[in-house]
Scaffold this active site. Structure first.
Site, PDB file in Angstrom:
ATOM      1  N   GLY A  44     -12.407  27.802  27.266  1.00 57.77           N
ATOM      2  CA  GLY A  44     -12.255  27.521  25.843  1.00 57.77           C
ATOM      3  C   GLY A  44     -12.794  28.632  24.990  1.00 57.77           C
ATOM      4  O   GLY A  44     -13.528  29.506  25.470  1.00 57.77           O
ATOM      5  N   PRO A  45     -12.446  28.634  23.715  1.00 57.94           N
ATOM      6  CA  PRO A  45     -12.938  29.668  22.792  1.00 57.94           C
ATOM      7  C   PRO A  45     -14.450  29.612  22.661  1.00 57.94           C
ATOM      8  O   PRO A  45     -15.087  28.608  23.016  1.00 57.94           O
ATOM      9  CB  PRO A  45     -12.242  29.318  21.462  1.00 57.94           C
ATOM     10  CG  PRO A  45     -11.114  28.414  21.825  1.00 57.94           C
ATOM     11  CD  PRO A  45     -11.538  27.688  23.052  1.00 57.94           C
ATOM     12  N   PRO A  46     -15.056  30.682  22.168  1.00 58.57           N
ATOM     13  CA  PRO A  46     -16.515  30.682  21.982  1.00 58.57           C
ATOM     14  C   PRO A  46     -16.944  29.610  20.982  1.00 58.57           C
ATOM     15  O   PRO A  46     -16.287  29.362  19.981  1.00 58.57           O
ATOM     16  CB  PRO A  46     -16.808  32.086  21.439  1.00 58.57           C
ATOM     17  CG  PRO A  46     -15.632  32.917  21.837  1.00 58.57           C
ATOM     18  CD  PRO A  46     -14.458  32.001  21.851  1.00 58.57           C
ATOM     19  N   GLY A  47     -18.070  28.969  21.288  1.00 59.29           N
ATOM     20  CA  GLY A  47     -18.653  28.008  20.365  1.00 59.29           C
ATOM     21  C   GLY A  47     -18.103  26.609  20.435  1.00 59.29           C
ATOM     22  O   GLY A  47     -18.432  25.776  19.593  1.00 59.29           O
ATOM     23  N   THR A  48     -17.275  26.308  21.436  1.00 59.68           N
ATOM     24  CA  THR A  48     -16.671  24.975  21.515  1.00 59.68           C
ATOM     25  C   THR A  48     -17.538  23.975  22.268  1.00 59.68           C
ATOM     26  O   THR A  48     -17.172  22.811  22.349  1.00 59.68           O
ATOM     27  CB  THR A  48     -15.284  25.063  22.173  1.00 59.68           C
ATOM     28  OG1 THR A  48     -15.388  25.782  23.409  1.00 59.68           O
ATOM     29  CG2 THR A  48     -14.298  25.761  21.265  1.00 59.68           C
ATOM     30  N   GLY A  49     -18.641  24.403  22.856  1.00 63.37           N
ATOM     31  CA  GLY A  49     -19.567  23.455  23.484  1.00 63.37           C
ATOM     32  C   GLY A  49     -19.496  23.409  24.992  1.00 63.37           C
ATOM     33  O   GLY A  49     -19.845  22.380  25.581  1.00 63.37           O
ATOM     34  N   GLU A  95      -4.246  33.505  -9.322  1.00 57.09           N
ATOM     35  CA  GLU A  95      -4.604  32.301  -8.572  1.00 57.09           C
ATOM     36  C   GLU A  95      -3.829  31.087  -9.079  1.00 57.09           C
ATOM     37  O   GLU A  95      -3.479  30.202  -8.287  1.00 57.09           O
ATOM     38  CB  GLU A  95      -6.115  32.054  -8.669  1.00 57.09           C
ATOM     39  CG  GLU A  95      -6.972  33.173  -8.106  1.00 57.09           C
ATOM     40  CD  GLU A  95      -6.638  33.492  -6.654  1.00 57.09           C
ATOM     41  OE1 GLU A  95      -6.268  32.569  -5.900  1.00 57.09           O
ATOM     42  OE2 GLU A  95      -6.744  34.668  -6.270  1.00 57.09           O
ATOM     43  N   HIS A 101      -0.502  30.918  -7.278  1.00 55.53           N
ATOM     44  CA  HIS A 101      -0.604  30.321  -5.945  1.00 55.53           C
ATOM     45  C   HIS A 101      -0.638  28.798  -6.017  1.00 55.53           C
ATOM     46  O   HIS A 101       0.042  28.108  -5.248  1.00 55.53           O
ATOM     47  CB  HIS A 101      -1.886  30.818  -5.249  1.00 55.53           C
ATOM     48  CG  HIS A 101      -1.816  32.233  -4.780  1.00 55.53           C
ATOM     49  ND1 HIS A 101      -0.770  32.727  -4.038  1.00 55.53           N
ATOM     50  CD2 HIS A 101      -2.701  33.267  -4.938  1.00 55.53           C
ATOM     51  CE1 HIS A 101      -1.005  34.005  -3.753  1.00 55.53           C
ATOM     52  NE2 HIS A 101      -2.156  34.365  -4.308  1.00 55.53           N
ATOM     53  N   ASP A 133      -1.875  38.951   0.719  1.00 53.59           N
ATOM     54  CA  ASP A 133      -0.790  37.967   0.675  1.00 53.59           C
ATOM     55  C   ASP A 133       0.486  38.545   1.281  1.00 53.59           C
ATOM     56  O   ASP A 133       1.192  37.864   2.045  1.00 53.59           O
ATOM     57  CB  ASP A 133      -0.534  37.526  -0.773  1.00 53.59           C
ATOM     58  CG  ASP A 133      -1.769  36.896  -1.407  1.00 53.59           C
ATOM     59  OD1 ASP A 133      -2.553  36.289  -0.657  1.00 53.59           O
ATOM     60  OD2 ASP A 133      -1.934  37.014  -2.628  1.00 53.59           O
TER      61      ASP A 133
END
Length: 605
Positions: free
Chosen positions: A194-199, A416, A419, A493
């Site tokens: 899994g990706p970093p920081g997912t536990g 803004e 947008h 953008d």
């Protein structure tokens, strides 16, 4: 503390040795003024002596020319005193002190004792260094006993599927006979991907905490050293120790540091490959690994060796992905347990506004929110603190010190507003949550769109709506100030819109002319990790020209649509600009009123 005492004793002995040497040198220099006793008597008879100091058998004479000499009385001389008095010489006597026998012995033996002590000290240091060299092949693992693990599955949220997959591991460690009586064997190894920081690490600790077994943890880089054979020795040491404390869990974090594919440029005899070979042998369980479960974590499964991934070693692959909206809400609730919250805090709203956040990111979000509240001397953490923390993490801290002219500020407000208006009018677009013209990071203003649910897949219509919204800011500047006055604020953008359009044409099959085929660029996206045997589909020059035409057609279509919508809603554009110039930040409630052309004074600063 022990090192400090050793250093103190060493320098103390060195200082005392220096003093002894200095005293010896002084004694040598003083010995240059000694004279014979016969010469002393001759000087007395010649009336050359002015004063005599007698200390036992030692005599110090001072001549009339003020020079001093020393001599020693070899035997008792009863006539010496009368001789000195007859020549009118001043006599001074110093009483003899009784010497301490033990002190004399210590002073005489001190240099020898000092040399022996220094020699013993260096021999001990040498012995310690030899012991360290013998333990060089020992592992650097950290052992946590079952009584010290306080983490359970209740402390892990946002990965329910992963917890279900590893729950039977807990049951096996608690009741192994339940599985063995039917001939079943628990997986030898579990690879968490899994990706970093997912536990991943937290989940491994929770397994040990639920099963109440020892937890042996180390990283893949702890095995690899510059000396060949050290890593293999450490692998053997880890498994040998695990057999002594089984049942237990061995957790190896970032296993890709040691488990990369073999047969590279460096050959097959380097340290990393020998370490991997030893790990493969140990995981086969020839020495009996009953009660030992190896759990490893990585975010690069594509670089791992195939022999490491086969059944019998890492039998089960558990994917710990980024949490969805419900998972993010549960993670936030876990981290909010020990934080006093205001009544307006809603974890679900925070979870909606944090798509793509990992568990570590959400923990950081809660911590930053608490810091914002403490900075303002608040007793509780409010929703405003969470909004500030989220804005800081996602786009950077506010740059209030940045000086902007009124023209620049007005241009940013129109940008803004464009947008927000296009995002509200095009179909299937996420609703606007907040818009601000306060500079943050590298952005002069930001518009936040908050998805109602996590997007698993995106339709063609929603992608085109995103492209139209991205060009809304540039078009608002163009409509108000003219083509020649358009600023460079839309650079990000344009990049995002172009990437979306290219992916729609080359990857997702949204081009009628090219059809649902995959087209790649002539450049390889990842030259380091792309498989050697993979076929590279390189597009021809004609096809590349068609791709560019389709991308241009897609951009132009949505560009014109956004432009027409802004022309139809110019009054809303002006009203939203005025509101931003006055209040700098608008929330979703205020945006809804402006879009409905309700411009009464509802704003609260």
């Amino acid at each position: 503390m022990g090192d400090i005492i050793k250093n103190f004793l060493f320098w103390l002995m060195a200082l005392m040795l220096f003093i002894c040497i200095l005293c010896g040198i002084n004694f040598i220099f003083k010995g240059d003024n000694n004279i014979d006793y016969t010469d002393f008597l001759s000087s007395v008879r010649k009336n050359e002596v002015e004063k005599v100091t007698i200390h036992g058998n030692n005599i110090i004479l001072k001549k009339k020319d003020q020079t001093e000499y020393r001599t020693y009385l070899p035997i008792y001389d009863s006539k010496l005193l009368n001789l000195l008095l007859s020549h009118h010489i001043a006599i001074n006597g110093i009483p003899i002190k009784k010497h301490n026998m033990y002190l004399s012995i210590f002073v005489s033996w001190f240099p020898t004792l000092l040399l022996v002590s220094v020699w013993m000290y260096f021999m001990k240091q040498f012995k310690n260094n030899v012991g360290k060299s013998n333990s060089f092949g020992k592992s650097k693992m950290h052992i946590v006993t079952d009584k010290n693990i306080k983490i359970t599955f209740s402390d892990v949220a946002g990965c329910n599927e992963a917890k279900e997959e590893v729950s039977e591991i807990v049951e096996y460690l608690k009741e192994p006979k339940k599985f063995q009586k039917l001939g079943g064997k628990i997986p030898n190894g579990i690879l968490m991907i899994g990706p970093p920081g997912t536990g991943k690490t937290l989940l491994a600790k929770a397994i040990a905490g639920e099963a109440q077994v020892s937890f042996l943890t180390l990283s893949g880089s702890d095995f690899v050293e510059m000396f060949v054979g050290v890593g293999a020795s450490r692998v053997r040491d880890v498994f040998e120790h695990a057999r002594n404390v089984s049942p237990c869990i061995i957790f190896i974090d970032e296993i890709d540091a040691v488990g990369r594919q073999r047969g590279g440029v460096s050959g097959g005899n380097d340290e990393r490959e020998q370490t991997l070979n030893q790990m493969l042998v140990e995981m086969d369980g020839f020495k009996g690994n009953e009660g030992i479960i190896l759990i490893a974590a990585t975010n690069r499964p594509d670089v791992l060796d195939s022999a490491l991934l086969r059944p019998g070693r890492f039998d089960r692959h558990v994917f710990v992905s980024l949490p969805d909206m419900i998972g993010r809400k549960e993670i936030l609730q876990v981290h909010m347990k020990n934080i006093p919250l205001a009544s307006d805090v809603d974890p679900l709203i925070i979870a909606r506004g944090t798509p793509g956040f990992s568990g570590a990111d959400l923990r950081n979000l809660v911590n930053e929110s608490a810091l914002f509240a403490a900075k303002e001397n608040n007793q509780v953490v409010s929703m405003l603190d969470f909004e500030k923390a989220k804005d800081k993490i996602m786009i950077g801290a506010e740059r209030r010190s940045m000086l902007m002219t009124e023209i620049q500020k007005e241009c940013t407000a129109y940008h803004e507003s464009g947008h927000v208006i296009i995002g509200r009018l095009v179909p299937e677009h996420d609703p606007a949550h907040k818009v601000t013209i306060v500079p943050r990071g590298r952005a002069l203003g930001v518009t936040f769109f908050l998805p109602k649910v996590d997007s698993v897949s995106i339709s063609k219509e929603k992608l085109e709506s995103k492209i139209s919204t991205l060009y809304g800011g540039r078009l608002a500047e163009e409509i108000i100030y003219g083509v020649q006055k358009v600023s460079t604020g839309a650079v990000n953008d344009i990049q995002i819109a172009t990437d979306l359009a290219r992916n729609m044409v080359t990857k997702w099959g949204f081009s009628d002319k090219l059809g649902p085929l995959l087209y790649k660029n002539n450049t390889r996206e990842n030259v380091f990790y792309e498989s050697v045997n993979s076929t590279s589909h390189i597009t021809s020059t004609d096809t590349s020209s068609i791709i560019d035409q389709e991308i241009k057609l897609l951009i132009d279509r949505n560009y014109i649509r956004a432009k027409n919508l802004l022309y139809d809603h110019l009054d809303i554009l002006h009203n939203m600009k005025d509101a931003l110039m006055k209040y700098e930040t608008l929330n979703s409630f205020q945006i809804d009123h402006l879009m409905n052309r309700k411009c009464e004074k509802f704003f609260v600063k």
